[in-house]
Design an enzyme around this catalytic site. Structure first.
Site, PDB file in Angstrom:
ATOM      1  N   GLY A 131      37.985 -24.902 -13.368  1.00 14.50           N
ATOM      2  CA  GLY A 131      39.185 -24.530 -14.102  1.00 14.50           C
ATOM      3  C   GLY A 131      39.216 -23.038 -14.398  1.00 14.50           C
ATOM      4  O   GLY A 131      38.206 -22.335 -14.269  1.00 14.50           O
ATOM      5  N   CYS A 132      40.368 -22.558 -14.827  1.00 17.63           N
ATOM      6  CA  CYS A 132      40.539 -21.119 -15.040  1.00 17.63           C
ATOM      7  C   CYS A 132      39.803 -20.639 -16.301  1.00 17.63           C
ATOM      8  O   CYS A 132      39.070 -19.642 -16.250  1.00 17.63           O
ATOM      9  CB  CYS A 132      42.014 -20.763 -15.099  1.00 17.63           C
ATOM     10  SG  CYS A 132      43.013 -21.802 -16.189  1.00 17.63           S
ATOM     11  N   PHE A 133      39.970 -21.331 -17.430  1.00 18.68           N
ATOM     12  CA  PHE A 133      39.220 -20.966 -18.628  1.00 18.68           C
ATOM     13  C   PHE A 133      37.722 -21.033 -18.356  1.00 18.68           C
ATOM     14  O   PHE A 133      36.955 -20.137 -18.730  1.00 18.68           O
ATOM     15  CB  PHE A 133      39.553 -21.894 -19.799  1.00 18.68           C
ATOM     16  CG  PHE A 133      40.722 -21.466 -20.634  1.00 18.68           C
ATOM     17  CD1 PHE A 133      40.771 -20.207 -21.214  1.00 18.68           C
ATOM     18  CD2 PHE A 133      41.782 -22.326 -20.860  1.00 18.68           C
ATOM     19  CE1 PHE A 133      41.834 -19.811 -22.001  1.00 18.68           C
ATOM     20  CE2 PHE A 133      42.863 -21.943 -21.635  1.00 18.68           C
ATOM     21  CZ  PHE A 133      42.888 -20.676 -22.202  1.00 18.68           C
TER      22      PHE A 133
END
Length: 324
Positions: A131-133
């Site tokens: 994921g990006c986070f």
């Protein structure tokens, strides 16, 4: 040439994949799958690609060498169940279906954080894109986890652009809500926490302390700015820590440690992650910035594809940023 299919072809991550792969020297687009847009031109949805492709949306996977799953969270397993994807076809999932639960039928998904699992990715047939986070936070903390230097609570405040919420409009992604506004969501419970914790433990922090993540919605479209800090009592001089970070990422074509403070604009429209390290009143403070749609999603997915097919890891990803 690598034949590529993209499932979930109308969304933001699929659009970014198309922008990269249409200019990738070793890729041919086999199909762009969208059951709701069959027969429509891809450029009717991704308008900036007008003049670059004549591809139309399909409901068929074709015969690809690799398929990217750009589907809503929870839909990738259903897609693989409902479509006959041959075992020889590699799979890269950009959703969260296989990040923490990697086994599906005969497939065993490797977690696709290139800077951590590079060698496993090279031999993988299936990859779960992070994921990006989690990408921004893991890249900030991985070097410390390897040294087992994460001993007290880690505090993270991270702000994301509106594209991180996907293309489907919602109250909190509407322009009139986001513009000139900032808000907290899913404090201490964000779904990316599990993959962060699993990865940092695997890296060396067997007794990982709590990671206190407070995500924020920003009033911009793309990018993640993460502010990460924890107590620092290790007997390592500050310059030694910074040099250790630089050495840790010297094999990465996209992660760089800056000696000066960093800002979000320096990474938007690139596949880079920039880090800056400071020390204040007994704390180590790491800022981490990346583009949530590129290094946080589609760019990292192409990086994984390059590794899986034995290509230069950075092929097709030397993207031009926007300084102004």
């Amino acid at each position: 040439m690598i034949k590529v299919s993209i499932a979930g072809g109308t969304g933001y991550t699929a659009g970014e994949l198309l922008r990269i792969l249409l200019n990738h020297p070793r890729v041919k687009i086999e199909s762009v799958i969208s059951s709701s847009s069959v027969g429509m031109a891809v450029t009717d949805v991704h308008r900036d690609l007008l003049g670059e492709t004549g591809i139309t949306f399909s409901d068929q996977t074709g015969h690809p060498d690799v398929i990217f799953l750009c589907l809503g969270h929870g839909l990738s397993r259903a897609f693989l169940n409902e479509n006959n994807v041959p075992a020889a076809c590699k799979v890269i999932d950009l959703g969260n279906d296989f990040r923490n639960d990697p086994v599906f039928a005969e497939r065993d998904f490797v977690f696709g954080l290139c800077e951590f699992n590079r060698e496993k990715i090279r031999t993988a047939s299936s990859v779960a894109n992070p994921g990006c986070f989690s990408t921004s936070i893991m890249l900030a903390l991985l070097p410390l986890a390897v040294l087992n230097k994460l001993t007290e609570d880690v505090h993270v405040h991270a702000i994301t652009g509106s594209t991180g919420a996907g293309k489907k409009p919602a109250d909190t992604t509407h322009f009139s809500y986001r513009s000139g506004n900032i808000s907290v969501y899913k404090p201490f419970t964000h779904q990316h926490l599990e993959e962060i914790e699993l990865t940092l433990k695997a890296a060396g922090s067997k007794n990982l302390p709590p990671i206190q993540l407070v995500p924020l919605r920003g009033d911009f479209t793309r990018g993640i700015f993460a502010s990460v800090y924890t107590r620092w009592d290790a007997p390592m001089p500050e310059t030694e820590v910074i040099n250790y970070y630089k050495d840790y990422y010297k094999a990465s074509p996209f992660v760089f440690v800056s000696d000066k403070p960093i800002s979000l604009k320096e990474v938007v429209n690139t596949n880079k992650c920039l880090l800056h390290i400071g020390f204040h009143n007994g704390y180590i403070h790491i800022t981490s910035v990346l583009d949530n749609l590129l290094k946080g999603a589609s760019g990292q997915a192409v990086q994984n594809m390059n590794l899986m097919f034995g290509l230069d890891e950075a092929m097709g990803l030397k993207l031009k940023g926007s300084a102004f």
